[in-house]
Scaffold this motif. Structure first.
Motif, mmCIF file in Angstrom:
data_model
loop_
_atom_site.group_PDB
_atom_site.id
_atom_site.type_symbol
_atom_site.label_atom_id
_atom_site.label_comp_id
_atom_site.label_asym_id
_atom_site.label_seq_id
_atom_site.Cartn_x
_atom_site.Cartn_y
_atom_site.Cartn_z
ATOM 1 N N ILE A 136 54.163 -2.367 -25.951
ATOM 2 C CA ILE A 136 54.923 -2.561 -24.703
ATOM 3 C C ILE A 136 56.314 -1.956 -24.877
ATOM 4 O O ILE A 136 57.323 -2.524 -24.498
ATOM 5 N N ASP A 137 56.358 -0.763 -25.479
ATOM 6 C CA ASP A 137 57.621 -0.048 -25.700
ATOM 7 C C ASP A 137 58.594 -0.855 -26.547
ATOM 8 O O ASP A 137 59.799 -0.805 -26.351
ATOM 9 N N GLU A 179 40.742 -5.243 -8.088
ATOM 10 C CA GLU A 179 40.978 -4.243 -9.119
ATOM 11 C C GLU A 179 41.201 -4.920 -10.466
ATOM 12 O O GLU A 179 41.626 -6.057 -10.557
ATOM 13 N N GLU A 180 40.893 -4.160 -11.507
ATOM 14 C CA GLU A 180 41.154 -4.653 -12.848
ATOM 15 C C GLU A 180 42.639 -4.550 -13.161
ATOM 16 O O GLU A 180 43.382 -3.831 -12.497
ATOM 17 N N LEU A 181 43.046 -5.284 -14.208
ATOM 18 C CA LEU A 181 44.450 -5.252 -14.606
ATOM 19 C C LEU A 181 44.837 -3.853 -15.062
ATOM 20 O O LEU A 181 44.044 -3.146 -15.681
ATOM 21 N N SER A 182 46.062 -3.454 -14.745
ATOM 22 C CA SER A 182 46.564 -2.160 -15.182
ATOM 23 C C SER A 182 46.832 -2.198 -16.688
ATOM 24 O O SER A 182 46.849 -3.262 -17.315
ATOM 25 N N GLN A 214 48.871 -4.965 -21.545
ATOM 26 C CA GLN A 214 49.829 -5.040 -22.655
ATOM 27 C C GLN A 214 50.706 -6.273 -22.524
ATOM 28 O O GLN A 214 51.035 -6.927 -23.519
ATOM 29 N N PHE A 215 51.087 -6.577 -21.284
ATOM 30 C CA PHE A 215 51.924 -7.750 -21.047
ATOM 31 C C PHE A 215 51.194 -9.023 -21.472
ATOM 32 O O PHE A 215 51.764 -9.892 -22.135
ATOM 33 N N LYS A 259 49.979 -12.805 -28.655
ATOM 34 C CA LYS A 259 50.519 -12.611 -29.995
ATOM 35 C C LYS A 259 51.506 -13.698 -30.401
ATOM 36 O O LYS A 259 51.824 -13.810 -31.595
ATOM 37 N N LEU A 260 52.012 -14.494 -29.466
ATOM 38 C CA LEU A 260 53.069 -15.451 -29.800
ATOM 39 C C LEU A 260 52.610 -16.472 -30.839
ATOM 40 O O LEU A 260 53.336 -16.776 -31.786
ATOM 41 N N LYS A 261 51.409 -16.992 -30.668
ATOM 42 C CA LYS A 261 50.911 -17.971 -31.633
ATOM 43 C C LYS A 261 50.732 -17.333 -33.023
ATOM 44 O O LYS A 261 51.191 -17.910 -34.021
ATOM 45 N N PRO A 262 50.107 -16.142 -33.139
ATOM 46 C CA PRO A 262 50.023 -15.517 -34.469
ATOM 47 C C PRO A 262 51.402 -15.234 -35.072
ATOM 48 O O PRO A 262 51.572 -15.349 -36.288
#
Length: 955
Positions: A88-89, A139-142, A147-148, A154-157
């Motif tokens: 996410i940049d 529509e599916e997620l962009s 990424q968002f 990822k916060l828990k890991p």
């Protein structure tokens, strides 16, 4: 009534707690000293007091692992992030820093408040999924949404990974130390199986702290003492009592000692003073302190609602105060260290941006004038700096090469360190700063004690950062390193030496916890200062924080409310100041606490008397208009000026404003010399004059080395066309000379526009001359002089001047002027003055109105009134007079060539029918003699002309 610390001592004694086994846990270091004195006063002799410790120190001492500092934690979290990044940049440490610190704060609160991380992170992810979901979307997620969402996964890991990584290194976080202690309370008894714990003076508690206290109470080993009042404790909606009510609810008790009923029954005088400026509050507090005796000062507190006002109150402390203790310390960020560090990093940014080690002249001057450097330099070295500054101004240097400056040994060494590029080696940068610290500490004179203390405290903080960077520092850019560096020292303070138990006490709100004072002077009680604007940086939504018991802005406000109301318990007098100055948003509003005292507490307790006042420093005396009498000394000085030489500009200045003339020429207050970064209009005109002079010089009469005259030749259309081609090169050379060959100063930006303007103006002059020659075929143009200085002497008779070296009352005045161009066109002598401004024909017409006696009075009156009419008439008359006195030739034409009105130029002096060119010498001499007579007239002092603009001196 007893102070809170005295009640703690009495409680310990009444309950028969053995000092050897008691540990008293308090919220602040300041409270420890007061408790120790309370034990001494209780026993009236020295005793071995119980162990007294702050809760932070107690928990960290109980932890088997050391608590890691915040910067090292950030580095550790970044290593985890690199092993499992989210696209996410945020792939570098520089971008990671923007949210990594926020994440660490949230992780710390999760541990401190005993939140189940699995549940919180799952709920957090569910909330983000709902935010990205829509009923109407098929529509599916962009990619960005995916990424968002991956980030929240990822916060828990990241949380668990950081926990494991710290376990491997046998270190911990502060929040984890609280959680582990709450879950392993047996650690508290490892050293003493009979230990008893007294928790005194706490307000807002985290879940881990409440858990600890509750377990000790259940075990019969804990005692919790509050300092509260029924006024806000029993009021279920009053924010000051919300945490203590919550603690009682969690402990399943109605109340804890000590909840008393003071505020509803006491007498207290409250004075509220509104001040028009922030700093004027210090004058109010200072005046109040002068009324107090030494014994009264021992029980007086100055509460700094805004700790940024500390320096202001220190300047207004009365000299009669012999003892004062300042607990808040002087923040390093409010000292000259801040500008010093800003300068060092600004230089490094400049080196990286330009790719060389040249130094912007302003940075060098700031370095040379910084208090640290001034405290080091000797008188000779300061003169050396002044000489360098003169060279900078004289050569108009924008950038310097310090290696080429001739400096003393010490200055050379300081320059080498300050102006050395780090080349993105941040450890090298720290080492250079440490070397600077060592030199400054060694060389600062004894009188610079404050600067030396600042440097030593700063040096200590720098060593800490160096140790951290040596261990595990990732790659980062200069901006990130600067943020880390500033975060390492900016919160440090210099401690003031004082007696914490005697004399006047100056504290911030958090230092007052557990302490009582008879007299409280609250300084700067504005909304936003107290309670402060507690913006919580978090990735956890507020509703989720509320659900899991994490603090929100509402809880933060309740924390400060209790601290403030607790000070009212013992106070008999309170002075409150606030500022009504609207210097920032919300700053002019009085704190809500003022209105609560007035509208709630005072309404329920008539013994609380409130007085309101508005502070004013008194009316200033009326400033009299400056008037300089013409004493004999002043008259003699004017005559010196006149003998040395007077020009049109000097005459014009006197006619426009005599006081401006006095400051500028009699006292010689000239314009401040400075480096010209952007070409000013006067400099642009000078450059254009220089180029025109170079172009036309070959056509003037000149003499060879043998003294033989070489006659000038006529200027033709072809000559003018060739001159046009030379203009760009000549203008370029002029700019290079002005900017000391620094082409970067004028090849872009405003100066490049001025460069193009200068070229266009010169070419327009040449084109106009070509057009005139084309319109008048067969007529020749000869250049007789360029930038030609003309001067003559005029004899003045004045009764005001008396000089033993003069014959009688007569003396000579030297009149001079520089004519831009003297030429001959078709046999007619012309004087032409170049002007960069716009010129119209009425400004060169000599005329008078029906009520004006003569033409000289018309010119003088127009000048004094600042009228644009006849603006250039006097100047052209002076040039005609000077040319006549020098050559005996009466000029046929004198005019103004305007660079802005090329097609109409030149604008020649237009004389009325009753004035001939032969009349000009007598006319001008009458004007000169009248003006000089006015200068020397003692009955008319130098005053400002009300019809003209104020200059820097007149104002």
């Amino acid at each position: 009534m007893k102070a809170f610390v005295n009640r703690i001592v009495a409680y310990v004694d009444e309950h028969g707690l053995n000092y050897q086994h008691v540990c008293i846990v308090v919220p602040s270091e300041r409270m420890i000293a007061y408790l120790q004195r309370a034990f001494y006063e209780f026993h009236q002799k020295p005793v071995l007091s119980p162990k007294i410790v702050t809760i932070d120190r107690w928990i960290q001492d109980a932890s088997p692992f050391p608590v890691l500092d915040r910067t090292s934690l950030l580095f550790e979290l970044y290593e985890i992030f690199k092993a499992d990044p989210v696209e996410i940049d945020v792939n570098t440490f520089d971008s990671f820093m923007t949210w990594g610190q926020t994440l660490l704060s949230d992780f710390d609160e999760i541990d401190r408040y005993l939140v189940a991380p699995n549940q919180l992170f799952k709920n957090l992810r569910d909330i983000r999924e709902i935010e990205n979901w829509s009923f109407n979307s098929t529509e599916e997620l962009s990619k960005g949404q995916i990424q968002f969402m991956a980030f929240w996964d990822k916060l828990k890991p990241y949380y668990l990974g950081l926990e494991e990584r710290l376990k491997e290194k046998k270190v911990t976080t502060k929040g984890k130390a609280y959680r582990d202690f709450a879950n392993q309370i047996e650690r508290a008894f490892e050293e003493n199986q009979e230990a008893q714990f007294v928790f005194a003076g706490f307000n807002a508690l985290s879940e881990s702290e409440i858990s600890l206290m509750r377990q000790f109470v259940i075990m019969g080993r804990g005692h919790i003492l509050m300092d509260s009042d029924e006024f806000y404790f029993n009021d279920l909606i009053h924010e000051a009592g919300q945490f203590q009510r919550e603690l009682c609810r969690r402990l399943e008790v109605q109340a804890l000692p000590f909840v008393e009923n003071r505020l509803m029954n006491k007498k207290m005088d409250v004075r509220i003073v509104e001040c028009p400026q922030f700093t004027s509050q210090a004058q109010v507090v200072g005046s109040e302190l002068k009324k107090l005796t030494g014994e009264q000062l021992n029980n007086t507190l100055i509460l700094l609602a805004d700790e940024g006002l500390l320096s202001s109150i220190l300047k207004h402390l009365p000299a009669e105060i012999e003892q004062a203790n300042i607990t808040v310390g002087l923040p390093l960020r409010q000292t000259s260290l801040r500008s010093w560090v800003d300068l060092i990093f600004r230089l490094q940014e400049s080196f990286m941006r330009r790719g060389n080690s040249s130094i912007y002249y302003r940075d060098f001057i700031q370095f040379a004038h910084h208090p640290f450097i001034l405290g080091v330099l000797s008188a000779a070295e300061k003169r050396e700096i002044q000489e360098i500054e003169s060279r900078i101004i004289n050569h108009n240097w924008h950038f310097l090469d310090c290696k080429k400056l001739d400096l003393s040994k010490r200055l050379e060494e300081l320059n080498r360190l300050v102006f050395e590029p780090w080349k993105q080696d941040w450890l090298q940068g720290i080492r250079i700063i440490q070397q600077l610290n060592e030199k400054l500490d060694l060389w600062l004179e004894e009188k610079n004690e404050l600067e030396r203390a600042i440097i030593r405290r700063f040096a200590s903080a720098t060593v800490v950062l160096q140790n951290i960077m040596n261990r595990n520092a990732p790659k980062m850019n200069l901006g990130s390193f600067r943020n880390l560096f500033n975060g390492n020292w900016s919160n440090e303070t210099i401690a003031y030496f004082g007696n914490p138990l005697e004399g006047l006490q100056i504290m911030g709100l958090l230092e007052t916890r557990g302490l009582d004072f008879d007299r409280v002077l609250v300084f700067g009680l504005n909304e936003g200062a107290m309670p402060p604007q507690n913006i919580i940086n978090t990735i956890i939504p507020m509703d989720l924080r509320k659900y899991f018991g994490l603090p929100t802005p509402r809880e933060k406000q309740g924390l400060f409310a209790h601290h403030f109301y607790r000070l009212l318990h013992a106070a008999n007098e309170m002075l409150i100041t606030y500022s009504s100055a609207s210097e920032s948003v919300g700053s002019s509003e009085p704190s809500r606490y003022i209105q609560q005292i007035e509208l709630e507490l005072a309404q329920m307790n008539p013994g609380i008397r409130i007085q309101k006042a508005f502070y004013t420093a008194g009316n200033r005396e009326k400033v009299e208009t400056t008037s300089i009498p013409k004493t004999d000394e002043v008259i003699n000085r004017i005559c010196e000026v006149l003998r040395d030489g007077i020009s049109f500009s000097m005459l014009d200045k006197f006619m426009t404003c005599p006081l401006d003339f006095y400051y500028r020429y009699v006292l010689r207050f000239g314009e401040e010399n400075k480096v010209e970064e952007d070409i000013e209009s006067s400099t642009l005109g000078t450059i254009i004059h220089y180029v025109l002079e170079n172009l036309f010089s070959p056509f003037i009469d000149r003499y060879d080395e043998s003294g033989r005259k070489i006659s000038g030749k006529a200027v033709t259309e072809e000559d003018l066309a060739q001159m046009e081609k030379k203009v760009p090169l000549l203008v370029s050379k002029s700019f290079e000379k002005h900017f000391s060959e620094d082409q970067n100063s004028w090849q872009t930006g405003t100066n490049h526009i001025n460069f193009e303007v200068a070229k266009e103006m010169v070419q327009n002059v040449l084109r106009r001359d070509r057009a005139i020659l084309k319109e008048n075929p067969g007529k020749a143009l000869f250049i007789l002089g360029l930038e030609k200085k003309l001067e003559t002497a005029i004899v003045i008779n004045s009764d005001s001047y008396d000089d033993e070296n003069s014959s009688g009352k007569a003396f000579e005045v030297r009149l001079s002027g520089v004519c831009d161009r003297i030429d001959q066109f078709d046999g007619i002598h012309r004087i032409i003055d170049y002007k960069s401004g716009s010129v119209s024909q009425e400004k060169v017409e000599l005329k008078k109105t029906a009520n004006q006696e003569n033409y000289e009075s018309a010119i003088l009156i127009n000048k004094r009134k600042g009228s644009p009419d006849q603006k250039y008439v006097l100047q052209l008359l002076i040039y005609c007079y000077l040319y006549y006195k020098s050559t005996g030739i009466l000029t046929d034409k004198a005019g103004i060539f305007s660079f802005r009105s090329i097609r109409e130029s030149p604008h020649f002096l237009n004389l009325p029918d009753d004035v001939q060119k032969e009349d000009i010498p007598d006319l001008l001499e009458r004007i000169l003699k009248q003006t000089i007579s006015d200068m020397l007239d003692k009955s008319h002092p130098f005053v400002h002309n009300k019809d003209s603009k104020y200059c820097a001196y007149c104002n």
